[in-house]
Scaffold this motif. Structure first.
Motif, mmCIF file in Angstrom:
data_model
loop_
_atom_site.group_PDB
_atom_site.id
_atom_site.type_symbol
_atom_site.label_atom_id
_atom_site.label_comp_id
_atom_site.label_asym_id
_atom_site.label_seq_id
_atom_site.Cartn_x
_atom_site.Cartn_y
_atom_site.Cartn_z
ATOM 1 N N ALA A 58 -1.949 9.399 40.802
ATOM 2 C CA ALA A 58 -0.338 9.889 40.545
ATOM 3 C C ALA A 58 0.725 9.177 41.381
ATOM 4 C CB ALA A 58 -0.216 11.726 40.702
ATOM 5 N N LEU A 62 2.290 5.791 39.455
ATOM 6 C CA LEU A 62 3.768 5.694 39.377
ATOM 7 C C LEU A 62 4.512 4.640 39.633
ATOM 8 C CD1 LEU A 62 4.797 9.621 39.559
ATOM 9 C CD2 LEU A 62 4.308 8.028 37.468
ATOM 10 N N LEU A 64 3.155 1.838 41.301
ATOM 11 C CA LEU A 64 2.973 0.821 40.765
ATOM 12 C C LEU A 64 4.146 0.679 39.351
ATOM 13 C CD1 LEU A 64 0.941 -2.174 40.856
ATOM 14 C CD2 LEU A 64 -0.173 -0.455 39.225
ATOM 15 N N ASP A 65 4.116 1.698 38.953
ATOM 16 C CA ASP A 65 4.918 0.852 38.138
ATOM 17 C C ASP A 65 6.076 1.464 37.577
ATOM 18 O OD1 ASP A 65 2.583 1.581 35.634
ATOM 19 O OD2 ASP A 65 2.367 3.499 35.145
ATOM 20 N N SER A 66 6.788 1.902 39.062
ATOM 21 C CA SER A 66 8.356 1.887 39.745
ATOM 22 C C SER A 66 8.534 0.066 39.783
ATOM 23 C CB SER A 66 8.543 2.492 40.317
ATOM 24 O OG SER A 66 7.602 2.327 41.789
ATOM 25 N N THR A 70 5.455 -2.292 33.672
ATOM 26 C CA THR A 70 4.685 -1.635 32.538
ATOM 27 C C THR A 70 5.882 -0.138 32.489
ATOM 28 O OG1 THR A 70 3.098 -2.942 33.683
ATOM 29 C CG2 THR A 70 2.724 -0.161 33.193
ATOM 30 N N PRO A 71 5.311 0.196 31.370
ATOM 31 C CA PRO A 71 6.073 1.798 31.076
ATOM 32 C C PRO A 71 5.943 2.768 32.105
ATOM 33 C CG PRO A 71 5.678 0.830 29.284
ATOM 34 C CD PRO A 71 4.441 0.403 30.746
ATOM 35 N N LEU A 72 6.187 3.770 32.826
ATOM 36 C CA LEU A 72 6.230 4.476 34.011
ATOM 37 C C LEU A 72 5.414 6.060 33.241
ATOM 38 C CD1 LEU A 72 7.069 4.895 36.896
ATOM 39 C CD2 LEU A 72 8.320 7.468 36.166
ATOM 40 N N GLY A 73 4.099 6.082 33.821
ATOM 41 C CA GLY A 73 3.263 6.473 33.981
ATOM 42 C C GLY A 73 1.748 5.928 33.141
ATOM 43 N N THR A 74 1.905 4.686 32.970
ATOM 44 C CA THR A 74 0.557 4.114 32.087
ATOM 45 C C THR A 74 -0.662 3.927 33.249
ATOM 46 O OG1 THR A 74 2.078 2.874 30.976
ATOM 47 C CG2 THR A 74 -0.043 2.196 31.039
ATOM 48 N N ILE A 76 -1.633 5.702 35.995
ATOM 49 C CA ILE A 76 -2.770 6.836 36.385
ATOM 50 C C ILE A 76 -3.896 7.198 35.970
ATOM 51 C CG2 ILE A 76 -2.172 9.291 36.568
ATOM 52 C CD1 ILE A 76 1.201 8.971 36.126
ATOM 53 N N MET A 77 -3.517 7.079 34.612
ATOM 54 C CA MET A 77 -4.768 7.669 33.814
ATOM 55 C C MET A 77 -6.133 6.477 34.221
ATOM 56 S SD MET A 77 -5.305 9.303 30.512
ATOM 57 C CE MET A 77 -4.960 8.190 28.865
ATOM 58 N N LEU A 117 -4.357 -2.143 30.173
ATOM 59 C CA LEU A 117 -4.244 -3.121 28.839
ATOM 60 C C LEU A 117 -4.660 -2.489 27.751
ATOM 61 C CD1 LEU A 117 -3.728 -5.440 27.679
ATOM 62 C CD2 LEU A 117 -6.229 -6.440 28.070
ATOM 63 N N LEU A 119 -4.238 0.966 27.013
ATOM 64 C CA LEU A 119 -3.665 2.155 27.180
ATOM 65 C C LEU A 119 -2.038 1.184 26.413
ATOM 66 C CD1 LEU A 119 -3.125 4.810 27.492
ATOM 67 C CD2 LEU A 119 -2.651 4.260 29.991
ATOM 68 N N LEU A 120 -2.038 0.399 27.251
ATOM 69 C CA LEU A 120 -0.509 -0.566 26.999
ATOM 70 C C LEU A 120 -0.504 -0.538 25.126
ATOM 71 C CD1 LEU A 120 -0.181 -2.698 29.734
ATOM 72 C CD2 LEU A 120 1.375 -1.132 28.965
ATOM 73 N N THR B 4 0.411 11.688 32.633
ATOM 74 C CA THR B 4 -0.223 10.487 31.623
ATOM 75 C C THR B 4 0.892 11.230 30.550
ATOM 76 O OG1 THR B 4 -1.426 9.462 33.012
ATOM 77 C CG2 THR B 4 -0.831 8.291 31.448
ATOM 78 N N VAL B 7 4.698 12.302 31.098
ATOM 79 C CA VAL B 7 5.953 11.175 31.594
ATOM 80 C C VAL B 7 5.811 9.626 30.319
ATOM 81 C CG1 VAL B 7 5.751 9.191 33.745
ATOM 82 C CG2 VAL B 7 4.977 11.374 34.607
ATOM 83 N N LYS B 19 11.827 6.072 37.173
ATOM 84 C CA LYS B 19 11.489 4.682 37.674
ATOM 85 C C LYS B 19 11.840 3.957 39.003
ATOM 86 C CE LYS B 19 9.445 1.057 35.926
ATOM 87 N NZ LYS B 19 8.985 0.056 34.372
ATOM 88 N N TRP B 112 3.213 -8.521 33.148
ATOM 89 C CA TRP B 112 4.797 -8.995 32.831
ATOM 90 C C TRP B 112 4.427 -10.196 33.722
ATOM 91 C CZ3 TRP B 112 4.935 -6.158 28.491
ATOM 92 C CH2 TRP B 112 4.226 -5.163 28.720
#
Lengths: 183, 256
Positions: A58, A62, A64-66, A70-74, A76-77, A117, A119-120, B4, B7, B19, B112
């Motif tokens: 988590a 979070l 890394l995404d911030s 990358t969309p926030l939360g991607t 984590i999983m 990838l 998930l994206l 996940t 969010v 974020k 990205w």
């Protein structure tokens, strides 16, 4: 595994992410940025319990995404799945062997970006993809393989240095006591 | 997994705020890194010999004189341009208002191309503002804005497109799109006409179409071109004028 170990792993993830975002030298040299989170997740999977793995996934995901587009939360999983896989198979892995650590790091270094990838693409985003992605995956896998053994050594050393050692079992047995004197 | 899903399904503005909030946890480390760089710079400055400083001073003085002359020339040309525009009845061009920003962080993921700069909404930054290199070449556009930081999508990112034209006889128009994962210095110019007369070395600039990037900002130059499948058009490879790997400072056009 103590609470301090969990804090150390989360702190290491925070510093590693800051390093990744601040220093782009490896990206220029190798064409891809090395990610330390898979290596840290292998350490957590081998040494810690499920709460630490979930917290690292988590917190690391979070953070890394911030810093990323990358969309926030991607993230984590993928981290959690890799951590869970290592955790559930750790009794079968010769975790003290360097080769086992390298192979786990290699698999985690490839697994986390591949799952991210997937998930994206599933959520309809269009990341940078091409033949070069294979090279980037090779670099991140090699990074995971390279950094997992030193991470484990570092956390073992920190654990030994910052926590009390377990009291060794005494060799004294009351039935072997030589009683002196009378009575 | 639940986290996940939660969010990922948050509303856009909540996700953006979250974020930025998490990203701001890195601010103390940014400050620390900045201070240590300044300290190292100051320590280096203090050991530069006097002779070297005098040489640099003389070189800067000469450069300053040359630049003053060029400014005078530019001012005269500007006056002439304004007079001619008035004679022709054209609308006067407004000069861009720009702000200098430092690049503080780079995107740690490989999916990205983005960087973060140290200007935010409190500095008058909003989304979709164009970002230029110190030399004036196009770098990208602002994609999200925080209070003190903003994210810039660089050219070559799949979400950063720019309408462009080639400086040749036919003024061929196309769209700058994504590049390969490893070619950060090159981008693809697509949607060109089948009969586009492209040659290596021709300059590519923004066309002003699309409303985000103003006209005539340098993007790069043509490297090669080839027809796409079934001959429906041409696609060209463009070498970017800005070195995106070495960005330390950028200009943000805040008013066009």
């Amino acid at each position: 595994m103590t609470c301090l170990d969990t804090i150390l792993i989360l702190g290491a993830a925070f510093l590693a992410l800051f390093w990744e975002a601040s220093f782009g030298g490896l990206r220029v040299l190798l064409g891809a940025q090395i990610d330390f989170l898979p290596a840290l997740m292998v350490c957590a999977g081998l040494r810690a319990g499920l709460p630490t793995i979930a917290l690292l996934a988590a917190w690391g995901g979070l953070s890394l995404d911030s810093l990323s587009a990358t969309p926030l939360g991607t993230s984590i999983m993928p981290l959690f799945i890799v951590g869970l896989a290592v955790y559930s198979s750790r009794e079968l892995v010769l975790r003290d062997q360097t080769i086992a650590q390298v192979l786990l790091g290699l698999a985690a270094g490839a697994g986390v970006p591949l799952l991210t990838l997937l998930l994206l693409l599933t959520t309809g985003h269009k990341p940078l993809l091409g033949w070069g992605t294979l090279w980037q995956l090779a670099v991140t896998s090699a990074g995971g393989a390279l950094f997992t053994p030193p991470c484990l050594v570092l956390f073992d050393w920190l654990h030994r240095s910052l926590t009390h050692g377990q009291a060794a079992e005494t060799s004294f047995r009351s039935d072997r006591e030589i009683r002196r004197g009378r009575g | 997994m639940l986290l996940t899903l939660i969010v990922l399904n948050l509303p856009g503005h909540t996700k953006g705020r979250l974020k930025l909030g998490i990203g701001s946890l890195f601010l103390p480390l940014l400050g620390l890194a900045g201070s240590s760089q300044q300290l190292a710079g100051a320590a280096l400055d203090s050991v530069v010999p006097r002779r070297e400083l005098l040489r640099q001073n003389e070189a800067l003085r000469q450069e300053n004189q040359g630049l003053r002359f060029k400014v005078m020339e530019a001012a005269a040309l500007e006056r002439e341009n304004a007079r001619l525009r008035q004679l022709l009845g054209w609308q006067a061009r407004q000069p861009h208002k720009i702000k200098l920003a430092s690049v503080v962080l780079r995107d740690p993921s490989n999916w990205w191309r983005s960087v973060q700069i140290d200007l935010g909404s409190r500095d008058g930054i909003c989304t979709n503002l164009p970002v230029l290199s110190p030399q004036g070449a196009l770098v990208g556009r602002i994609s999200s804005v925080g209070l003190a930081r903003s994210q810039v999508l660089l050219l070559g990112d799949p979400n950063c497109h720019a309408a462009a034209l080639v400086e040749n006889e036919s003024r061929d128009k196309g769209v700058i799109g994504a590049s390969g994962p490893l070619d950060s210095g090159f981008v693809e110019l697509s949607y060109l006409a089948t009969n586009a007369k492209l040659k290596p070395g021709q300059l590519v600039k923004t066309s002003g179409l699309g409303g985000i990037f103003p006209k005539d900002i340098l993007i790069g130059q043509i490297v090669d071109a080839q027809p796409i499948e079934y001959g429906f058009g041409t696609v060209a490879r463009v070498k970017l004028a800005a070195n995106l790997n070495a960005l330390e400072e950028v200009w943000v056009i805040v008013q066009q």
